[in-house]
Design a protein around this motif. Structure first.
Motif, short mmCIF file in Angstrom:
data_model
loop_
_atom_site.label_atom_id
_atom_site.label_comp_id
_atom_site.label_asym_id
_atom_site.label_seq_id
_atom_site.Cartn_x
_atom_site.Cartn_y
_atom_site.Cartn_z
N ALA A 3 46.60 65.18 0.92
CA ALA A 3 48.28 65.17 0.85
C ALA A 3 48.69 66.29 1.70
O ALA A 3 48.22 67.35 1.47
N VAL A 4 49.67 65.93 2.67
CA VAL A 4 50.21 66.88 3.44
C VAL A 4 51.59 66.70 3.54
O VAL A 4 52.26 65.56 3.67
N ALA A 5 52.72 67.52 3.07
CA ALA A 5 53.96 67.67 3.22
C ALA A 5 54.32 67.39 4.58
O ALA A 5 53.85 67.86 5.81
N ASP A 6 55.45 66.56 4.85
CA ASP A 6 56.02 66.19 5.97
C ASP A 6 57.59 66.25 6.16
O ASP A 6 58.12 66.17 5.28
N LEU A 7 57.65 66.39 7.42
CA LEU A 7 59.32 66.77 7.86
C LEU A 7 59.67 65.63 8.88
O LEU A 7 58.74 65.45 9.77
N PRO A 8 60.96 65.05 8.90
CA PRO A 8 61.18 64.09 9.93
C PRO A 8 61.03 64.81 11.44
O PRO A 8 61.08 66.25 11.52
N VAL A 9 60.89 63.68 12.31
CA VAL A 9 60.75 64.20 13.94
C VAL A 9 61.92 63.55 14.47
O VAL A 9 62.29 62.17 14.32
N ALA A 10 62.29 64.38 15.69
CA ALA A 10 63.30 63.48 16.55
C ALA A 10 62.60 62.57 17.39
O ALA A 10 61.67 62.80 18.08
N LYS A 11 63.22 61.43 17.56
CA LYS A 11 62.55 60.46 18.51
C LYS A 11 63.77 59.57 19.30
O LYS A 11 64.80 59.12 18.81
N ARG A 12 63.75 60.14 20.56
CA ARG A 12 64.54 59.32 21.59
C ARG A 12 66.06 59.46 21.07
O ARG A 12 66.83 58.52 20.90
N GLY A 13 66.40 60.71 20.62
CA GLY A 13 67.90 61.19 20.21
C GLY A 13 68.05 60.78 18.88
O GLY A 13 69.29 61.10 18.42
N VAL A 73 56.19 55.05 -3.66
CA VAL A 73 54.91 55.40 -3.16
C VAL A 73 54.44 54.05 -2.34
O VAL A 73 54.16 53.17 -3.10
N HIS A 74 54.45 54.22 -1.08
CA HIS A 74 53.85 53.41 -0.21
C HIS A 74 52.60 53.40 0.21
O HIS A 74 52.37 54.42 0.65
N VAL A 75 51.85 52.36 0.19
CA VAL A 75 50.34 52.21 0.31
C VAL A 75 50.04 51.25 1.12
O VAL A 75 50.25 50.01 1.11
N GLU A 76 49.07 51.41 2.38
CA GLU A 76 48.55 50.48 3.07
C GLU A 76 47.12 50.99 3.71
O GLU A 76 47.07 52.09 3.68
N PHE A 119 56.09 63.49 1.51
CA PHE A 119 54.09 63.54 1.49
C PHE A 119 53.66 62.51 2.04
O PHE A 119 54.01 61.24 1.86
N HIS A 120 52.64 62.60 3.06
CA HIS A 120 51.87 61.73 3.37
C HIS A 120 50.53 62.02 2.97
O HIS A 120 50.36 63.22 2.72
N VAL A 148 49.05 56.66 2.48
CA VAL A 148 50.06 56.98 1.49
C VAL A 148 51.25 57.77 1.69
O VAL A 148 51.10 58.81 2.26
N THR A 149 52.49 57.00 1.54
CA THR A 149 53.77 57.77 1.72
C THR A 149 54.40 57.94 0.47
O THR A 149 54.69 57.02 -0.22
N VAL A 150 54.86 59.42 -0.12
CA VAL A 150 55.44 59.56 -1.22
C VAL A 150 56.63 60.14 -1.09
O VAL A 150 56.62 61.04 -0.36
N VAL A 151 57.87 59.47 -1.42
CA VAL A 151 59.21 59.67 -1.27
C VAL A 151 59.89 60.08 -2.57
O VAL A 151 59.50 59.63 -3.53
N PHE A 152 60.48 61.30 -2.55
CA PHE A 152 61.17 61.89 -3.92
C PHE A 152 62.66 61.61 -4.08
O PHE A 152 63.42 61.40 -3.11
N GLN A 153 63.12 61.81 -5.24
CA GLN A 153 64.59 61.83 -5.60
C GLN A 153 64.90 63.38 -5.01
O GLN A 153 64.00 64.13 -4.88
#
Length: 255
Positions: free
Chosen positions: A143-153, A204-207, A167-168, A93-98
């Motif tokens: 559930a665990v809070a997440d931050l973006p990561v740099a990938k290939r610049g 809320v994205h679920v797979e 959150f993921h 599950v991925t939860v994205v907020f306003q």
């Protein structure tokens, strides 16, 4: 972890005991662990791709467990695997907020409240009487809070809001759930309700997770493993206490 729930938390408490017994304290250990970024930075659509994922044993045995956070993630992975063996279903599950205006600690607290509200809403679909149901009849949310990561610049982020903070979660549903049909479709069809009365949840994205549960667990915990956020600040596991079950209205009121 709550002592009243040894059946659920035993794999995690065993790992925590191992950390204490072996004195795996990061500040005093002379070596840093090998963290294979490609193993835990997969986008959501790669979780089920068997052609690109190593086996559970290959994924985990290839590492050095010098960081306590990795041992804790391993305990959660054991929890997920044991529930799957008992017939439970697992979902990423991925939860994205306003946008939330405020310091990071306050924003994290508001996000945790929203994640708890989502759980409290879902649990009423899974069990008719969640407040009195045995714990093993209720869904488990890690559930665990997440931050973006740099990938290939580039910077990969689920949202431009909140500095990319989101959150993921791994959601596990018992086999005798009264919620019939697809959980993915359930969240899509009830998106407005899960967004909350103030629409603080953007999506809320679920797979489903069909295999390689430790890999998925590593992915969810990657920000904690790298110590970009502390375990105490980032992790929310439900159910925790009876007061947190079926309390969607109380959480919504706080929002």
């Amino acid at each position: 972890m709550p002592a009243a729930l040894p059946g659920i938390w035993l794999p995690i408490t065993n790992i925590q005991s191992s950390i204490i017994d072996h004195q795996l304290i990061a500040d005093t250990h002379p070596h840093e662990p090998i963290i294979h970024d490609e193993m835990i930075d997969n986008p959501n659509e790669e979780v089920q791709s068997s052609s690109r994922l190593p086996s559970l044993d290959q994924s985990w045995q290839a590492r050095e467990f010098h960081r306590p956070e990795q041992w804790i993630a391993s305990g959660y992975g054991q929890l997920v695997a044991s529930r799957i063996d008992d017939g439970w279903s697992a979902y990423l599950v991925t939860v994205v907020f306003q946008h939330f205006a405020g310091p990071k600690q306050a924003v994290l607290g508001w996000m945790r409240d929203e994640v708890q509200r989502i759980y409290s809403t879902l649990v009423t679909y899974v069990h008719r009487r969640p407040k009195t149901a045995p714990v093993d009849k209720l869904p488990i949310l890690i559930a665990v809070a997440d931050l973006p990561v740099a990938k290939r610049g580039k910077v990969s982020s689920a949202t431009a809001c909140n500095g990319g903070l989101h959150f993921h979660a791994i959601l596990m549903v018992p086999p005798d759930s009264r919620l019939k049909g697809s959980l993915v479709e359930h969240f899509a069809e009830n998106a407005d309700r899960y967004a909350g009365p103030r629409k603080l949840v953007a999506s809320v994205h679920v797979e489903p997770i069909t295999h390689n549960y430790q890999r998925a667990t590593d992915y969810v915990f990657k920000t904690v493993i790298r110590r970009r956020l502390s375990y105490e600040d980032a992790v929310l596991v439900l159910p925790r206490t009876r007061s947190e079950l079926g309390s969607a209205d109380q959480s919504a009121a706080r929002s």
